[in-house]
Design a protein around this motif. Structure first.
Motif, PDB file in Angstrom:
ATOM      1  N   ASP A  53       0.825  -1.207   0.000  1.00 24.04           N
ATOM      2  CA  ASP A  53       0.000   0.000   0.000  1.00 24.04           C
ATOM      3  C   ASP A  53       0.864   1.264   0.000  1.00 24.04           C
ATOM      4  O   ASP A  53       0.560   2.217  -0.727  1.00 24.04           O
ATOM      5  CB  ASP A  53      -0.940  -0.013   1.211  1.00 24.04           C
ATOM      6  CG  ASP A  53      -2.108   0.923   1.017  1.00 24.04           C
ATOM      7  OD1 ASP A  53      -2.759   0.857  -0.051  1.00 24.04           O
ATOM      8  OD2 ASP A  53      -2.365   1.743   1.922  1.00 24.04           O
ATOM      9  N   LEU A  54       1.929   1.279   0.797  1.00 24.86           N
ATOM     10  CA  LEU A  54       2.824   2.437   0.822  1.00 24.86           C
ATOM     11  C   LEU A  54       3.509   2.627  -0.534  1.00 24.86           C
ATOM     12  O   LEU A  54       3.617   3.748  -1.038  1.00 24.86           O
ATOM     13  CB  LEU A  54       3.872   2.293   1.932  1.00 24.86           C
ATOM     14  CG  LEU A  54       4.882   3.442   2.054  1.00 24.86           C
ATOM     15  CD1 LEU A  54       4.179   4.783   2.276  1.00 24.86           C
ATOM     16  CD2 LEU A  54       5.862   3.155   3.186  1.00 24.86           C
ATOM     17  N   LEU A  55       3.938   1.526  -1.143  1.00 20.53           N
ATOM     18  CA  LEU A  55       4.552   1.595  -2.473  1.00 20.53           C
ATOM     19  C   LEU A  55       3.572   2.226  -3.465  1.00 20.53           C
ATOM     20  O   LEU A  55       3.934   3.149  -4.209  1.00 20.53           O
ATOM     21  CB  LEU A  55       4.954   0.197  -2.951  1.00 20.53           C
ATOM     22  CG  LEU A  55       5.444   0.097  -4.407  1.00 20.53           C
ATOM     23  CD1 LEU A  55       6.755   0.850  -4.596  1.00 20.53           C
ATOM     24  CD2 LEU A  55       5.595  -1.363  -4.816  1.00 20.53           C
ATOM     25  N   LEU A  56       2.347   1.747  -3.470  1.00 24.12           N
ATOM     26  CA  LEU A  56       1.346   2.272  -4.406  1.00 24.12           C
ATOM     27  C   LEU A  56       1.043   3.741  -4.142  1.00 24.12           C
ATOM     28  O   LEU A  56       0.904   4.537  -5.073  1.00 24.12           O
ATOM     29  CB  LEU A  56       0.068   1.435  -4.340  1.00 24.12           C
ATOM     30  CG  LEU A  56       0.208  -0.025  -4.783  1.00 24.12           C
ATOM     31  CD1 LEU A  56      -1.112  -0.769  -4.582  1.00 24.12           C
ATOM     32  CD2 LEU A  56       0.690  -0.137  -6.218  1.00 24.12           C
ATOM     33  N   HIS A  57       0.989   4.120  -2.882  1.00 19.96           N
ATOM     34  CA  HIS A  57       0.725   5.513  -2.527  1.00 19.96           C
ATOM     35  C   HIS A  57       1.843   6.424  -3.044  1.00 19.96           C
ATOM     36  O   HIS A  57       1.580   7.468  -3.655  1.00 19.96           O
ATOM     37  CB  HIS A  57       0.581   5.638  -1.004  1.00 19.96           C
ATOM     38  CG  HIS A  57       0.231   7.019  -0.565  1.00 19.96           C
ATOM     39  ND1 HIS A  57       1.178   7.944  -0.224  1.00 19.96           N
ATOM     40  CD2 HIS A  57      -0.967   7.621  -0.432  1.00 19.96           C
ATOM     41  CE1 HIS A  57       0.582   9.075   0.096  1.00 19.96           C
ATOM     42  NE2 HIS A  57      -0.718   8.905  -0.013  1.00 19.96           N
ATOM     43  N   GLU A  58       3.086   6.021  -2.814  1.00 21.47           N
ATOM     44  CA  GLU A  58       4.237   6.822  -3.270  1.00 21.47           C
ATOM     45  C   GLU A  58       4.257   6.913  -4.799  1.00 21.47           C
ATOM     46  O   GLU A  58       4.516   7.977  -5.361  1.00 21.47           O
ATOM     47  CB  GLU A  58       5.548   6.205  -2.775  1.00 21.47           C
ATOM     48  CG  GLU A  58       5.731   6.235  -1.276  1.00 21.47           C
ATOM     49  CD  GLU A  58       6.005   7.628  -0.722  1.00 21.47           C
ATOM     50  OE1 GLU A  58       6.511   8.482  -1.483  1.00 21.47           O
ATOM     51  OE2 GLU A  58       5.712   7.855   0.450  1.00 21.47           O
ATOM     52  N   LEU A  59       3.985   5.799  -5.456  1.00 23.28           N
ATOM     53  CA  LEU A  59       4.008   5.786  -6.924  1.00 23.28           C
ATOM     54  C   LEU A  59       2.867   6.612  -7.514  1.00 23.28           C
ATOM     55  O   LEU A  59       3.027   7.220  -8.578  1.00 23.28           O
ATOM     56  CB  LEU A  59       3.951   4.350  -7.439  1.00 23.28           C
ATOM     57  CG  LEU A  59       5.194   3.514  -7.184  1.00 23.28           C
ATOM     58  CD1 LEU A  59       4.950   2.061  -7.574  1.00 23.28           C
ATOM     59  CD2 LEU A  59       6.409   4.074  -7.916  1.00 23.28           C
ATOM     60  N   ALA A  60       1.734   6.656  -6.839  1.00 25.65           N
ATOM     61  CA  ALA A  60       0.601   7.445  -7.331  1.00 25.65           C
ATOM     62  C   ALA A  60       0.960   8.935  -7.354  1.00 25.65           C
ATOM     63  O   ALA A  60       0.653   9.634  -8.320  1.00 25.65           O
ATOM     64  CB  ALA A  60      -0.630   7.202  -6.468  1.00 25.65           C
ATOM     65  N   ASN A  61       1.613   9.407  -6.300  1.00 25.08           N
ATOM     66  CA  ASN A  61       2.044  10.805  -6.271  1.00 25.08           C
ATOM     67  C   ASN A  61       3.045  11.079  -7.393  1.00 25.08           C
ATOM     68  O   ASN A  61       2.973  12.103  -8.069  1.00 25.08           O
ATOM     69  CB  ASN A  61       2.670  11.151  -4.920  1.00 25.08           C
ATOM     70  CG  ASN A  61       1.646  11.190  -3.813  1.00 25.08           C
ATOM     71  OD1 ASN A  61       0.467  11.458  -4.041  1.00 25.08           O
ATOM     72  ND2 ASN A  61       2.086  10.929  -2.598  1.00 25.08           N
ATOM     73  N   TYR A  62       3.976  10.166  -7.573  1.00 23.79           N
ATOM     74  CA  TYR A  62       4.994  10.294  -8.614  1.00 23.79           C
ATOM     75  C   TYR A  62       4.342  10.312  -9.998  1.00 23.79           C
ATOM     76  O   TYR A  62       4.697  11.128 -10.855  1.00 23.79           O
ATOM     77  CB  TYR A  62       5.986   9.133  -8.480  1.00 23.79           C
ATOM     78  CG  TYR A  62       7.122   9.143  -9.470  1.00 23.79           C
ATOM     79  CD1 TYR A  62       8.137  10.095  -9.382  1.00 23.79           C
ATOM     80  CD2 TYR A  62       7.213   8.193 -10.474  1.00 23.79           C
ATOM     81  CE1 TYR A  62       9.199  10.099 -10.286  1.00 23.79           C
ATOM     82  CE2 TYR A  62       8.264   8.185 -11.375  1.00 23.79           C
ATOM     83  CZ  TYR A  62       9.261   9.141 -11.270  1.00 23.79           C
ATOM     84  OH  TYR A  62      10.300   9.143 -12.169  1.00 23.79           O
ATOM     85  N   GLN A  63       3.383   9.432 -10.207  1.00 23.72           N
ATOM     86  CA  GLN A  63       2.682   9.359 -11.488  1.00 23.72           C
ATOM     87  C   GLN A  63       1.995  10.682 -11.801  1.00 23.72           C
ATOM     88  O   GLN A  63       2.082  11.197 -12.921  1.00 23.72           O
ATOM     89  CB  GLN A  63       1.639   8.230 -11.457  1.00 23.72           C
ATOM     90  CG  GLN A  63       0.761   8.174 -12.690  1.00 23.72           C
ATOM     91  CD  GLN A  63      -0.226   7.027 -12.654  1.00 23.72           C
ATOM     92  OE1 GLN A  63       0.001   6.035 -13.305  1.00 23.72           O
ATOM     93  NE2 GLN A  63      -1.297   7.162 -11.882  1.00 23.72           N
ATOM     94  N   GLN A  64       1.300  11.247 -10.813  1.00 26.25           N
ATOM     95  CA  GLN A  64       0.606  12.513 -11.018  1.00 26.25           C
ATOM     96  C   GLN A  64       1.582  13.633 -11.342  1.00 26.25           C
ATOM     97  O   GLN A  64       1.358  14.413 -12.253  1.00 26.25           O
ATOM     98  CB  GLN A  64      -0.156  12.912  -9.755  1.00 26.25           C
ATOM     99  CG  GLN A  64      -1.571  12.482  -9.598  1.00 26.25           C
ATOM    100  CD  GLN A  64      -2.445  12.636 -10.791  1.00 26.25           C
ATOM    101  OE1 GLN A  64      -2.770  11.646 -11.416  1.00 26.25           O
ATOM    102  NE2 GLN A  64      -2.866  13.825 -11.143  1.00 26.25           N
TER     103      GLN A  64
END
Length: 174
Positions: free
Chosen positions: A34-45
């Motif tokens: 979940d933390l990985l996905l959260h960090e990657l979502a910010n990066y993606q945006q």
């Protein structure tokens, strides 16, 4: 301009990034994912790229599952299929004239295969550093945005406001 697609070997990142390794070592794999996905979502945006995160089914057995979380595409491979083989297949389907595929993995054998198929590669450490830089840029952009409203009502410039903020922080420490 080519569309950018970043394909990530999820468990490879979890085994490499310090805060994710700590969670994995405490047997909190769901929290690490979940933390990985959260960090990657910010990066993606922030980077305006498409990201797909692939997880091996070996740690979450069952049928293949794909879903969206935090606006990311997340895939758990089918039982018996590795993330590497899924990623290889995806490169063949996605690495087109209009799409530049980059694969984030520290698996050297996978990196060579990525090169052979015409995609780019990024190690787990490189992606981690890119994420940290993006976080700093996001913080700086947020600070600039916050100061824009101050400038409208204040004769102070940004440098002066930064010095005043530092002085305030120094005085409140004592």
């Amino acid at each position: 301009m080519k569309k950018e697609l970043l394909i990530i070997d999820g468990y490879n990142m979890i085994g490499s990034w310090p805060e994710l390794v700590r969670l994995k070592d405490k047997d909190e794999m769901n929290d690490a994912r979940d933390l990985l996905l959260h960090e990657l979502a910010n990066y993606q945006q922030y980077e305006d790229i498409e990201i797909r995160v692939i997880f091996d089914a070996q740690l979450v057995p069952g049928i293949q599952k794909s879903y969206k979380k935090y606006n990311l595409s997340v895939v758990f491979t089918k039982e018996g299929e590795t993330a590497d083989s899924y990623i290889e297949r995806m490169i063949g389907e996605e690495n087109l004239l209009i799409t530049q595929v980059t694969v984030a993995t520290s698996d050297l054998a996978e990196q060579w295969l990525v090169f052979q198929k015409g995609a780019l590669r990024k190690s787990a450490n490189e992606l981690y550093k890119d994420l940290q830089l993006a976080k700093k840029s996001i913080e700086a952009d947020a600070k600039d945005y916050r100061f824009q409203s101050y400038r409208r009502n204040s004769p102070w410039n940004r440098l002066q406001l930064d010095k005043l903020e530092k002085l305030r922080d120094d005085l409140t420490k004592e």
